[in-house]
Scaffold this active site. Structure first.
Site, short mmCIF file in Angstrom:
data_model
loop_
_atom_site.label_atom_id
_atom_site.label_comp_id
_atom_site.label_asym_id
_atom_site.label_seq_id
_atom_site.Cartn_x
_atom_site.Cartn_y
_atom_site.Cartn_z
N PRO A 81 0.83 -1.21 0.00
CA PRO A 81 0.00 0.00 0.00
C PRO A 81 0.86 1.25 0.00
O PRO A 81 1.96 1.26 0.54
CB PRO A 81 -0.81 -0.12 1.31
CG PRO A 81 0.02 -1.00 2.19
CD PRO A 81 0.72 -1.96 1.27
N ASP A 82 0.36 2.32 -0.65
CA ASP A 82 1.06 3.58 -0.54
C ASP A 82 0.72 4.21 0.81
O ASP A 82 0.06 3.61 1.64
CB ASP A 82 0.75 4.51 -1.72
CG ASP A 82 -0.70 4.96 -1.76
OD1 ASP A 82 -1.43 4.75 -0.77
OD2 ASP A 82 -1.11 5.53 -2.79
N PHE A 83 1.14 5.44 1.01
CA PHE A 83 0.97 6.03 2.33
C PHE A 83 -0.24 6.95 2.43
O PHE A 83 -0.91 6.97 3.45
CB PHE A 83 2.24 6.81 2.72
CG PHE A 83 3.38 5.91 3.06
CD1 PHE A 83 3.62 5.53 4.36
CD2 PHE A 83 4.21 5.42 2.07
CE1 PHE A 83 4.66 4.67 4.69
CE2 PHE A 83 5.26 4.57 2.37
CZ PHE A 83 5.49 4.19 3.68
N ARG A 84 -0.56 7.68 1.36
CA ARG A 84 -1.50 8.78 1.51
C ARG A 84 -2.79 8.64 0.72
O ARG A 84 -3.59 9.57 0.71
CB ARG A 84 -0.79 10.10 1.15
CG ARG A 84 0.37 10.39 2.08
CD ARG A 84 1.10 11.68 1.75
NE ARG A 84 2.31 11.82 2.55
CZ ARG A 84 2.35 12.35 3.77
NH1 ARG A 84 1.26 12.83 4.31
NH2 ARG A 84 3.49 12.43 4.43
N GLN A 154 11.79 7.30 -2.79
CA GLN A 154 11.28 7.45 -1.43
C GLN A 154 10.98 6.09 -0.81
O GLN A 154 10.71 6.01 0.38
CB GLN A 154 9.99 8.26 -1.46
CG GLN A 154 10.14 9.71 -1.88
CD GLN A 154 8.80 10.41 -1.93
OE1 GLN A 154 8.07 10.28 -2.89
NE2 GLN A 154 8.46 11.16 -0.90
N ASN A 155 11.00 5.05 -1.61
CA ASN A 155 10.48 3.76 -1.17
C ASN A 155 11.49 2.99 -0.32
O ASN A 155 12.70 3.03 -0.56
CB ASN A 155 10.06 2.93 -2.38
CG ASN A 155 8.97 3.61 -3.16
OD1 ASN A 155 8.21 4.42 -2.61
ND2 ASN A 155 8.87 3.33 -4.45
N ILE A 156 10.97 2.26 0.63
CA ILE A 156 11.79 1.49 1.55
C ILE A 156 11.78 0.01 1.20
O ILE A 156 12.27 -0.81 1.96
CB ILE A 156 11.33 1.70 3.00
CG1 ILE A 156 9.87 1.28 3.18
CG2 ILE A 156 11.51 3.16 3.40
CD1 ILE A 156 9.36 1.42 4.62
N ASP A 157 11.24 -0.35 0.02
CA ASP A 157 11.04 -1.76 -0.31
C ASP A 157 12.19 -2.38 -1.11
O ASP A 157 12.20 -3.59 -1.34
CB ASP A 157 9.73 -1.95 -1.08
CG ASP A 157 9.59 -1.00 -2.27
OD1 ASP A 157 10.59 -0.76 -2.97
OD2 ASP A 157 8.47 -0.49 -2.51
N HIS A 174 14.98 7.68 1.68
CA HIS A 174 14.39 7.41 2.99
C HIS A 174 14.82 6.06 3.55
O HIS A 174 14.20 5.54 4.46
CB HIS A 174 12.86 7.48 2.91
CG HIS A 174 12.36 8.83 2.47
ND1 HIS A 174 11.06 9.04 2.05
CD2 HIS A 174 12.98 10.03 2.38
CE1 HIS A 174 10.92 10.32 1.72
NE2 HIS A 174 12.07 10.93 1.91
N CYS A 185 23.60 3.69 20.17
CA CYS A 185 25.06 3.57 20.02
C CYS A 185 25.48 3.41 18.57
O CYS A 185 26.67 3.49 18.25
CB CYS A 185 25.58 2.39 20.85
SG CYS A 185 25.20 0.75 20.18
N CYS A 206 19.40 -3.55 21.41
CA CYS A 206 20.84 -3.68 21.19
C CYS A 206 21.46 -4.57 22.29
O CYS A 206 21.12 -4.45 23.47
CB CYS A 206 21.49 -2.30 21.20
SG CYS A 206 23.26 -2.32 20.86
N SER A 250 3.39 11.61 -4.05
CA SER A 250 2.48 12.70 -3.68
C SER A 250 3.23 14.02 -3.60
O SER A 250 2.61 15.08 -3.51
CB SER A 250 1.83 12.40 -2.33
OG SER A 250 2.81 12.30 -1.31
N ARG A 274 -1.30 9.16 -10.85
CA ARG A 274 -2.76 9.08 -10.97
C ARG A 274 -3.41 10.44 -11.01
O ARG A 274 -4.50 10.60 -11.57
CB ARG A 274 -3.33 8.28 -9.78
CG ARG A 274 -3.06 6.79 -9.86
CD ARG A 274 -3.71 6.09 -8.69
NE ARG A 274 -3.53 4.64 -8.78
CZ ARG A 274 -3.92 3.79 -7.85
NH1 ARG A 274 -4.50 4.24 -6.74
NH2 ARG A 274 -3.75 2.49 -8.01
#
Length: 320
Positions: A81-84, A154-157, A174, A185, A206, A250, A274
């Site tokens: 899913p996207d975020f917004r 921007q994607n973390i995937d 990101h 630490c 940690c 976005s 879109r």
């Protein structure tokens, strides 16, 4: 929204405008309200900007150094899913976590006070079974054709990498789930250990002597520094760029949203999305250099590859 920081110890201390290089969800409300107030005029200009795949293909044929800026929309077809998005985005479905605001789940101060919501949500995001989309493979095609200067994501995937885009061509602004570390630490922790914690819903701490700090993946949270490589690459990349392609974003989260303004004067800027976002929805957009291709990213990429004669290349990558 989101994606990776390395631990704060390795991050830059500068800022997109002055001295703060941290992730921010601040929005240019003045600009957005101005655009909304100018409704009809903006709509008329938007319709003049809306382009066909043929026009965008011509821009790509003329380019030699393309910079791509990619957001969560390019991964939606993977099942992420996207975020917004108003009803299906991650931020619209976080009620069960009792957050003070949706973005708090990626806020470093909130994480310090309550890391469990992030670990629970990460089970939806940290999934090795997610596959690259046609849009990810299009970025790989740009590289294969010798046209890709850089992909800022921007994607973390990490799906750009899974699509075969070389690591040196991708800047995960990101961060991502490729590594992890202690937020106190800075000690690196094997992502396998953190992945096990995510899948079991157990917060990882940690194990360094006298630490016991919280551990998280190298995702940049709001309030954390973006990677130094992001800042160090901006000037040379955007000085060289002769075409910017923004896809599936976005353009709300700073400083990523401001990348559009870093292009040299006259360099074409293309939005594949879109709906209009950022400067493409405002009255001061430049119809001589700002182009839009509106629709689902994968559908638009298919049409674009057909115009470029890259259909078979795209198909081969997708089925490899």
């Amino acid at each position: 929204s989101s994606s990776s920081s390395s631990s704060s110890s390795s991050s830059s201390s500068c800022s997109s405008s002055s001295s703060d290089h941290s992730l921010s969800d601040e929005v240019d409300l003045t600009g957005l309200l101005q655009g909304l107030a100018l409704g009809k005029a903006r709509g008329a200009r938007r319709s003049r900007q809306a382009c066909s795949p043929t026009e965008i293909a011509s821009l790509i044929r003329e380019a030699t150094n393309i910079v791509v800026a990619a957001g969560a929309g390019i991964s939606v077809a993977s099942g992420i899913p996207d975020f917004r998005s108003p009803t299906t985005g991650l931020y619209a479905n976080l009620q069960k976590y009792n957050l003070p605001r949706p973005e708090a789940i990626f806020d470093i101060d909130f994480f310090r006070s309550d890391p469990q919501p992030f670990y629970t949500l990460s089970k939806e995001l940290y999934d090795p079974s997610y596959k690259p989309t046609k849009t990810h493979y299009f970025i790989k095609l740009l590289h294969d054709k010798g046209l890709l200067r850089r992909c800022y994501t921007q994607n973390i995937d990490s799906l750009e990498g899974r699509a075969g885009v070389p690591t040196d061509r991708v800047i995960a602004a990101h961060g991502n789930f490729d590594s992890a570390g202690c937020i106190d630490c800075g000690k690196e922790v094997p992502m396998g250990v953190v992945g096990d914690g995510i899948m079991s819903g157990s917060v990882v701490r940690c194990e360094a002597a006298d630490c016991d700090g919280l551990v998280k993946p190298s995702i940049v949270f709001f309030g954390e520094q973006l990677p130094e490589r992001f800042w160090n690459s901006l000037q040379p990349d955007f000085q060289a760029a002769d075409l910017l392609i923004v896809m599936g974003s976005s353009l709300v989260v700073q400083p990523f949203a401001s990348l559009v303004e870093r292009t040299r004067g006259g360099v074409p800027r293309v939005l594949i999305n879109r709906e209009p976002v950022g400067r493409w929805r405002l009255a001061d957009s430049d119809p001589d250099r700002d182009y839009m291709l509106l629709g689902d990213c994968d559908d638009m990429i298919e049409a674009l590859c057909a115009e470029l004669g890259w259909e078979e290349d795209l198909r081969s990558l997708c089925t490899a």
